[in-house]
Design a protein around this motif. Structure first.
Motif, PDB file in Angstrom:
ATOM      1  N   LEU A  26      -5.902   6.259 -21.394  1.00 30.30           N
ATOM      2  CA  LEU A  26      -7.171   6.353 -22.107  1.00 30.30           C
ATOM      3  C   LEU A  26      -7.287   5.271 -23.177  1.00 30.30           C
ATOM      4  O   LEU A  26      -8.364   4.689 -23.365  1.00 30.30           O
ATOM      5  N   ILE A  27      -6.196   4.988 -23.882  1.00 31.55           N
ATOM      6  CA  ILE A  27      -6.233   3.949 -24.921  1.00 31.55           C
ATOM      7  C   ILE A  27      -6.457   2.576 -24.292  1.00 31.55           C
ATOM      8  O   ILE A  27      -7.272   1.772 -24.783  1.00 31.55           O
ATOM      9  N   VAL A  28      -5.741   2.288 -23.215  1.00 30.39           N
ATOM     10  CA  VAL A  28      -5.900   0.995 -22.536  1.00 30.39           C
ATOM     11  C   VAL A  28      -7.337   0.827 -22.054  1.00 30.39           C
ATOM     12  O   VAL A  28      -7.957  -0.234 -22.231  1.00 30.39           O
ATOM     13  N   VAL A  29      -7.878   1.872 -21.457  1.00 29.06           N
ATOM     14  CA  VAL A  29      -9.247   1.798 -20.941  1.00 29.06           C
ATOM     15  C   VAL A  29     -10.247   1.616 -22.076  1.00 29.06           C
ATOM     16  O   VAL A  29     -11.198   0.828 -21.969  1.00 29.06           O
ATOM     17  N   LEU A  30     -10.065   2.321 -23.178  1.00 35.22           N
ATOM     18  CA  LEU A  30     -10.981   2.185 -24.314  1.00 35.22           C
ATOM     19  C   LEU A  30     -11.024   0.749 -24.832  1.00 35.22           C
ATOM     20  O   LEU A  30     -12.100   0.185 -25.059  1.00 35.22           O
ATOM     21  N   PHE A  31      -9.866   0.139 -25.013  1.00 36.28           N
ATOM     22  CA  PHE A  31      -9.838  -1.235 -25.517  1.00 36.28           C
ATOM     23  C   PHE A  31     -10.421  -2.209 -24.497  1.00 36.28           C
ATOM     24  O   PHE A  31     -11.229  -3.091 -24.850  1.00 36.28           O
ATOM     25  N   CYS A  32     -10.020  -2.077 -23.237  1.00 37.72           N
ATOM     26  CA  CYS A  32     -10.474  -3.027 -22.227  1.00 37.72           C
ATOM     27  C   CYS A  32     -11.978  -2.925 -21.990  1.00 37.72           C
ATOM     28  O   CYS A  32     -12.677  -3.950 -21.902  1.00 37.72           O
ATOM     29  N   PHE A  33     -12.489  -1.708 -21.885  1.00 39.01           N
ATOM     30  CA  PHE A  33     -13.919  -1.560 -21.635  1.00 39.01           C
ATOM     31  C   PHE A  33     -14.751  -1.853 -22.872  1.00 39.01           C
ATOM     32  O   PHE A  33     -15.937  -2.179 -22.762  1.00 39.01           O
ATOM     33  N   SER A  34     -14.169  -1.740 -24.060  1.00 40.34           N
ATOM     34  CA  SER A  34     -14.896  -2.153 -25.267  1.00 40.34           C
ATOM     35  C   SER A  34     -15.153  -3.652 -25.242  1.00 40.34           C
ATOM     36  O   SER A  34     -16.274  -4.110 -25.516  1.00 40.34           O
ATOM     37  N   GLY A  35     -14.122  -4.420 -24.907  1.00 39.23           N
ATOM     38  CA  GLY A  35     -14.305  -5.862 -24.802  1.00 39.23           C
ATOM     39  C   GLY A  35     -15.289  -6.239 -23.712  1.00 39.23           C
ATOM     40  O   GLY A  35     -16.076  -7.183 -23.861  1.00 39.23           O
ATOM     41  N   PHE A  36     -15.279  -5.488 -22.620  1.00 39.81           N
ATOM     42  CA  PHE A  36     -16.197  -5.778 -21.513  1.00 39.81           C
ATOM     43  C   PHE A  36     -17.634  -5.416 -21.872  1.00 39.81           C
ATOM     44  O   PHE A  36     -18.561  -6.212 -21.672  1.00 39.81           O
ATOM     45  N   ALA A  37     -17.845  -4.195 -22.405  1.00 38.88           N
ATOM     46  CA  ALA A  37     -19.199  -3.712 -22.680  1.00 38.88           C
ATOM     47  C   ALA A  37     -19.891  -4.557 -23.733  1.00 38.88           C
ATOM     48  O   ALA A  37     -21.105  -4.781 -23.661  1.00 38.88           O
ATOM     49  N   LEU A  38     -19.148  -5.022 -24.710  1.00 31.73           N
ATOM     50  CA  LEU A  38     -19.749  -5.788 -25.796  1.00 31.73           C
ATOM     51  C   LEU A  38     -20.314  -7.115 -25.290  1.00 31.73           C
ATOM     52  O   LEU A  38     -21.409  -7.541 -25.684  1.00 31.73           O
ATOM     53  N   LEU A  39     -19.590  -7.779 -24.399  1.00 28.68           N
ATOM     54  CA  LEU A  39     -20.014  -9.100 -23.944  1.00 28.68           C
ATOM     55  C   LEU A  39     -20.982  -9.066 -22.765  1.00 28.68           C
ATOM     56  O   LEU A  39     -21.573 -10.096 -22.430  1.00 28.68           O
ATOM     57  N   LEU A  40     -21.147  -7.906 -22.139  1.00 27.76           N
ATOM     58  CA  LEU A  40     -21.990  -7.830 -20.950  1.00 27.76           C
ATOM     59  C   LEU A  40     -23.400  -8.372 -21.193  1.00 27.76           C
ATOM     60  O   LEU A  40     -23.889  -9.201 -20.419  1.00 27.76           O
ATOM     61  N   PRO A  41     -24.097  -7.972 -22.283  1.00 23.94           N
ATOM     62  CA  PRO A  41     -25.416  -8.554 -22.541  1.00 23.94           C
ATOM     63  C   PRO A  41     -25.364  -9.811 -23.411  1.00 23.94           C
ATOM     64  O   PRO A  41     -26.361 -10.524 -23.527  1.00 23.94           O
ATOM     65  N   VAL A  42     -24.203 -10.091 -24.041  1.00 23.61           N
ATOM     66  CA  VAL A  42     -24.136 -11.189 -25.004  1.00 23.61           C
ATOM     67  C   VAL A  42     -23.840 -12.526 -24.327  1.00 23.61           C
ATOM     68  O   VAL A  42     -24.398 -13.564 -24.711  1.00 23.61           O
ATOM     69  N   PRO A  47     -21.163 -16.657 -31.627  1.00 20.77           N
ATOM     70  CA  PRO A  47     -19.731 -16.932 -31.404  1.00 20.77           C
ATOM     71  C   PRO A  47     -18.821 -15.834 -31.944  1.00 20.77           C
ATOM     72  O   PRO A  47     -17.792 -15.528 -31.330  1.00 20.77           O
ATOM     73  N   ALA A  48     -19.189 -15.227 -33.066  1.00 18.26           N
ATOM     74  CA  ALA A  48     -18.367 -14.153 -33.624  1.00 18.26           C
ATOM     75  C   ALA A  48     -18.362 -12.940 -32.712  1.00 18.26           C
ATOM     76  O   ALA A  48     -17.323 -12.291 -32.512  1.00 18.26           O
ATOM     77  N   ILE A  49     -19.528 -12.615 -32.137  1.00 18.77           N
ATOM     78  CA  ILE A  49     -19.590 -11.466 -31.211  1.00 18.77           C
ATOM     79  C   ILE A  49     -18.795 -11.773 -29.947  1.00 18.77           C
ATOM     80  O   ILE A  49     -18.042 -10.924 -29.449  1.00 18.77           O
ATOM     81  N   ILE A  50     -18.953 -12.991 -29.417  1.00 20.94           N
ATOM     82  CA  ILE A  50     -18.222 -13.380 -28.208  1.00 20.94           C
ATOM     83  C   ILE A  50     -16.713 -13.256 -28.438  1.00 20.94           C
ATOM     84  O   ILE A  50     -15.969 -12.732 -27.597  1.00 20.94           O
ATOM     85  N   ALA A  51     -16.246 -13.714 -29.588  1.00 19.96           N
ATOM     86  CA  ALA A  51     -14.812 -13.666 -29.878  1.00 19.96           C
ATOM     87  C   ALA A  51     -14.293 -12.235 -29.931  1.00 19.96           C
ATOM     88  O   ALA A  51     -13.097 -11.997 -29.671  1.00 19.96           O
ATOM     89  N   CYS A  52     -15.160 -11.274 -30.225  1.00 19.16           N
ATOM     90  CA  CYS A  52     -14.729  -9.867 -30.264  1.00 19.16           C
ATOM     91  C   CYS A  52     -14.351  -9.335 -28.883  1.00 19.16           C
ATOM     92  O   CYS A  52     -13.770  -8.252 -28.770  1.00 19.16           O
ATOM     93  N   GLY A  53     -14.678 -10.110 -27.838  1.00 25.64           N
ATOM     94  CA  GLY A  53     -14.242  -9.711 -26.505  1.00 25.64           C
ATOM     95  C   GLY A  53     -12.736  -9.681 -26.354  1.00 25.64           C
ATOM     96  O   GLY A  53     -12.210  -9.113 -25.393  1.00 25.64           O
ATOM     97  N   VAL A  54     -12.030 -10.258 -27.321  1.00 28.41           N
ATOM     98  CA  VAL A  54     -10.566 -10.244 -27.307  1.00 28.41           C
ATOM     99  C   VAL A  54     -10.009  -8.846 -27.557  1.00 28.41           C
ATOM    100  O   VAL A  54      -8.793  -8.632 -27.464  1.00 28.41           O
ATOM    101  N   LEU A  55     -10.886  -7.884 -27.860  1.00 28.99           N
ATOM    102  CA  LEU A  55     -10.468  -6.488 -28.041  1.00 28.99           C
ATOM    103  C   LEU A  55      -9.583  -6.006 -26.899  1.00 28.99           C
ATOM    104  O   LEU A  55      -8.682  -5.186 -27.106  1.00 28.99           O
ATOM    105  N   SER A  56      -9.839  -6.492 -25.701  1.00 31.00           N
ATOM    106  CA  SER A  56      -9.064  -6.036 -24.534  1.00 31.00           C
ATOM    107  C   SER A  56      -7.579  -6.305 -24.694  1.00 31.00           C
ATOM    108  O   SER A  56      -6.744  -5.545 -24.182  1.00 31.00           O
TER     109      SER A  56
END
Length: 414
Positions: A19-35, A167-176
């Motif tokens: 669950l923790i791995v999925v939360l981090f990975c999908f957070s990075g994915f969901a954030l950049l999907l529209p960005v 660029p700051a939002i894009i860099a947050c994709g590193v959450l994964s």
């Protein structure tokens, strides 16, 4: 003898790490999907270029999903999951350095490969780590961990783009990448559960050909394709078929929040009740929801209560059927075909999302959004009828949980 339905899925080995791995990975994915598409547009790309970003993301996702089985055999679970996390997260840092279309496409392709690895491994792990008799609950929790980042971050992305630099939002994709500390424990837990001893002389190994497994899961995959097509259409075109940005946001929230709750709740129900009636109920709810949406946006004056009611019904079907079809697919294909099932289910999900957006766009261009949703409602009605008419499944030597099945006529497992 303890009741398996009372066992805590959260305490099962490997489930908290999953669950923790999925939360981090999908957070990075969901954030950049529209960005990421907006980032390409800011660098001079047109609408086609922005659409190409999402197309490349989904194409490399599907290609990676087809290669996961070989990667697991070659690298093992821990290294494969680490590779997926790094591919999904690190290219975001590179993408933030340039908004030109070619670098955005290249880094998006790498992120899609990582996402494909995580999605297939995640669904296999959810089924493998589930305590006996609690596969539905484990898949429901897995679905909730996927849905929460999408509910929070995807709708928040437009607001963030108006508040923080791209660029700051894009860099947050590193959450994964933050998932890395939990991956070794997850990898060991899955390997322990998926390693099976060789059959003895009196215990021949039973295997199901891949084509047979795919035939068994055809109906759940068809239902998944239709409901994700409907959900993908709403997620893509909500700003176009609603009159104000506030109503578009409310529509997206109604769909995503309801689907998150339904995905978890239906996973829990899958261990307790027969799957066919609840599947038919949810498909019917999706059919009714699409009809209400078509009626609401097709009238002279937009009917907001009717629209939101339709989206709530569709959200329940969209989330609930994701869990139920995954449980059904694993049960019907058997544990020896988890890799094939996971790949087929994830490709069905991604394909449905893309095809729904394409179909509604074509329908809106040729006629209206209302006509497109009406056609989708008819498709869901046919699927509901097919589920109701589906008979008993062929008997199998063992269930998905490893317990022998009684002889005689078998039914869809709960």
């Amino acid at each position: 003898m303890s009741d398996p339905l009372k066992e805590s899925v959260l305490r099962a080995p490997g489930i908290p790490q999953l669950l923790i791995v999925v939360l981090f990975c999908f957070s990075g994915f969901a954030l950049l999907l529209p960005v990421s598409p907006a980032w390409a547009v800011s660098g001079g790309a047109d609408e086609f270029g922005a659409g190409l970003v999402t197309a490349v993301l989904m194409a490399t996702t599907v290609l990676a999903q087809l290669c996961v089985r070989r990667a697991l055999r070659t690298l093992g679970w821990t290294r494969t999951l680490i590779l997926g996390s790094l591919l999904l997260g690190l290219p975001a840092l590179l993408q933030a350095l340039s908004s030109h279309l070619v670098p955005v496409l290249l880094t998006t392709a790498l992120r899609g490969a990582g996402f494909g690895i995580i999605t297939v491994c995640g669904s296999i792990a959810a089924a493998a780590l589930a305590p006996r008799g609690r596969q539905g609950a484990a898949i429901g929790l897995y679905g909730l961990a996927i849905a929460v980042p999408q509910v929070i971050l995807t709708p928040a992305a437009p607001w963030l783009m108006g508040t923080i630099t791209l660029p700051a939002i894009i860099a947050c994709g590193v959450l994964s990448v933050l998932a890395l500390p939990w991956i070794p424990a997850l990898g060991r837990a899955v390997e322990t559960r998926t390693d099976t001893p060789p059959p003895g002389p009196d215990q021949p190994q039973q295997t199901t050909p891949a084509i047979t497994a795919l035939r068994r899961i055809l109906l759940p995959l068809t239902v998944l394709l239709l409901v994700t097509a409907a959900g993908g259409a709403v997620l893509t075109f909500a700003p176009q078929f609603t009159s104000t940005p506030a109503l578009a946001a409310a529509s997206l929230l109604a769909l995503t929040a309801t689907s998150a709750v339904a995905r978890w709740g239906c996973g829990e129900l899958a261990d307790r009740i027969s799957l066919r009636p609840i599947t038919a109920t949810l498909v019917s709810a999706g059919c009714a929801g699409l009809a209400l949406i078509a009626l609401a946006i097709g009238s002279d004056g937009e009917r907001v209560p009717l629209l939101l009611t339709g989206l709530l019904l569709l959200g329940a079907a969209y989330g609930g059927l994701q869990s139920l079809t995954l449980v059904q697919a694993f049960n019907r294909a058997g544990p020896e075909n988890r890799h094939i099932t996971s790949v087929a289910w994830n490709i069905g999900y991604d394909s449905g999302t893309g095809l729904g957006s394409l179909a509604l766009g074509l329908a809106a261009q040729a006629a209206t959004f209302s006509a497109g949703f009406t056609i989708m409602s008819a498709g869901m009605a046919a699927a509901a009828l097919a589920v109701l008419l589906s008979g008993a499944q062929p008997s199998r030597g063992s269930s998905a949980t490893g317990r022998p099945r009684a002889r005689g006529r078998s039914r869809v497992r709960r």
